[in-house]
Design a protein around this motif. Structure first.
Motif, PDB file in Angstrom:
ATOM      1  N   ALA A 117       0.829  -1.208   0.000  1.00 17.89           N
ATOM      2  CA  ALA A 117       0.000   0.000   0.000  1.00 17.89           C
ATOM      3  C   ALA A 117       0.862   1.256   0.000  1.00 17.89           C
ATOM      4  O   ALA A 117       0.544   2.246  -0.668  1.00 17.89           O
ATOM      5  CB  ALA A 117      -0.936  -0.009   1.213  1.00 17.89           C
TER       6      ALA A 117
ATOM      7  N   ASN B 106      -1.301   4.916  -1.704  1.00 16.61           N
ATOM      8  CA  ASN B 106      -2.743   5.065  -1.553  1.00 16.61           C
ATOM      9  C   ASN B 106      -3.059   5.330  -0.080  1.00 16.61           C
ATOM     10  O   ASN B 106      -3.022   4.401   0.733  1.00 16.61           O
ATOM     11  CB  ASN B 106      -3.455   3.791  -2.032  1.00 16.61           C
ATOM     12  CG  ASN B 106      -4.973   3.920  -2.013  1.00 16.61           C
ATOM     13  OD1 ASN B 106      -5.536   4.532  -1.116  1.00 16.61           O
ATOM     14  ND2 ASN B 106      -5.614   3.325  -3.002  1.00 16.61           N
TER      15      ASN B 106
ATOM     16  N   GLU C 255      -5.697   3.028   1.629  1.00 17.09           N
ATOM     17  CA  GLU C 255      -5.212   1.656   1.789  1.00 17.09           C
ATOM     18  C   GLU C 255      -4.117   1.578   2.849  1.00 17.09           C
ATOM     19  O   GLU C 255      -4.039   0.606   3.604  1.00 17.09           O
ATOM     20  CB  GLU C 255      -4.685   1.125   0.449  1.00 17.09           C
ATOM     21  CG  GLU C 255      -5.762   0.673  -0.508  1.00 17.09           C
ATOM     22  CD  GLU C 255      -6.590  -0.473   0.058  1.00 17.09           C
ATOM     23  OE1 GLU C 255      -6.001  -1.456   0.547  1.00 17.09           O
ATOM     24  OE2 GLU C 255      -7.829  -0.376   0.031  1.00 17.09           O
TER      25      GLU C 255
ATOM     26  N   GLU D 160      -4.440  -0.892   5.981  1.00 22.34           N
ATOM     27  CA  GLU D 160      -3.466  -1.952   6.206  1.00 22.34           C
ATOM     28  C   GLU D 160      -2.692  -1.743   7.511  1.00 22.34           C
ATOM     29  O   GLU D 160      -2.340  -2.707   8.200  1.00 22.34           O
ATOM     30  CB  GLU D 160      -2.485  -2.053   5.030  1.00 22.34           C
ATOM     31  CG  GLU D 160      -3.117  -2.450   3.713  1.00 22.34           C
ATOM     32  CD  GLU D 160      -3.804  -3.807   3.774  1.00 22.34           C
ATOM     33  OE1 GLU D 160      -3.509  -4.591   4.700  1.00 22.34           O
ATOM     34  OE2 GLU D 160      -4.636  -4.089   2.894  1.00 22.34           O
TER      35      GLU D 160
END
Length: 256
Positions: free
Chosen positions: A175, A180, A183, A187
């Protein structure tokens, strides 16, 4: 009245202060949590002035959120107050309908409270996890994991749980490479949740472990500051290399 003045000030801030105007209900939730902790700390310390001030800061969060939802024409501060008034009266029939509920013991009052709460939730779909309170994230994670484990939704071994941590870290790295933000946050949260699960499997309290590390960090950083003062310097003027050297000295002292 002071509360009316506070509501007017909050409305003015939302209209004229760039920072206040930029906030959303979502962006402010972290501050409500922080202020609740500040209240707890002030009460534990016992300073009346600090308790009063921190309660004011917490009240501001309620007023701020209410103002933003009023702007959406969802509800206002008066609606929030009325909602808690109605709830308190509804959940305390032994006080407000005393003639029907005379001489209840503390245990009976608690049972009545729970019964009323269940009646309020009738018709609502209840999750197996519904009784877990929304509170500090580490505590929530541990309680959720423990309850899920009771019905067999759990890793068989600590090593399996640890393998999940490595998997989540790998996904976090991906990620980050993709840059991102949504994300990355998701995560990162998965990594924390998985690591807490390893602690649970090892019968460790994530809260206790993290507080211990925080205390250790504070102690070692204070050593760096003390050494800087002995040199008539500030940590702001030190290079990373200099601070790292002092950090290693602090580690040696605390481990000896």
């Amino acid at each position: 009245m002071p509360i009316e003045q506070l509501l007017k000030i909050m409305q003015q801030l939302r209209e004229q202060c760039p920072w206040d105007r930029a906030q959303t209900p979502q962006s402010l939730t972290r501050y409500a949590i922080e202020e609740a902790y500040e209240v707890e700390d002030a009460i534990r310390q016992g300073s009346i002035d600090e308790i009063r001030n921190e309660l004011g800061d917490l009240l501001l969060q309620v007023v701020f959120q209410s103002q933003m939802y009023a702007e959406q024409q969802a509800f206002n501060f008066d609606d929030v107050v009325q909602a808690i008034i109605d709830k308190l009266i509804r959940r305390h029939p032994h006080v407000f309908q005393a003639e029907q509920y005379a001489n209840l013991s503390s245990e009976q009052v608690s049972e009545l409270w729970q019964k009323i709460k269940q009646q309020e939730k009738q018709g609502q779909t209840q999750s197996y996890l519904s009784d877990i309170k929304h509170g500090p994230a580490i505590s929530q994670a541990e309680q959720i994991q423990k309850k899920a484990a009771k019905i067999g939704f759990d890793f068989a071994t600590t090593q399996d749980a640890l393998s999940k941590v490595h998997e989540e870290i790998s996904e976090l790295e991906q990620a980050i490479q993709q840059n991102n933000p949504d994300e990355i946050q998701a995560e990162f949260g998965d990594c924390l949740f998985s690591l807490i699960n390893v602690g649970r499997k090892l019968e460790l309290s994530g809260e206790v472990a993290l507080l211990s590390t925080i205390h250790k960090f504070r102690t070692r950083f204070a050593f760096i500051e003390d050494q800087a003062r002995l040199q008539d310097r500030s940590v702001h003027d030190m290079s990373l290399s200099e601070m790292d050297q002092l950090w290693e000295q602090a580690k040696q002292q605390t481990s000896s």
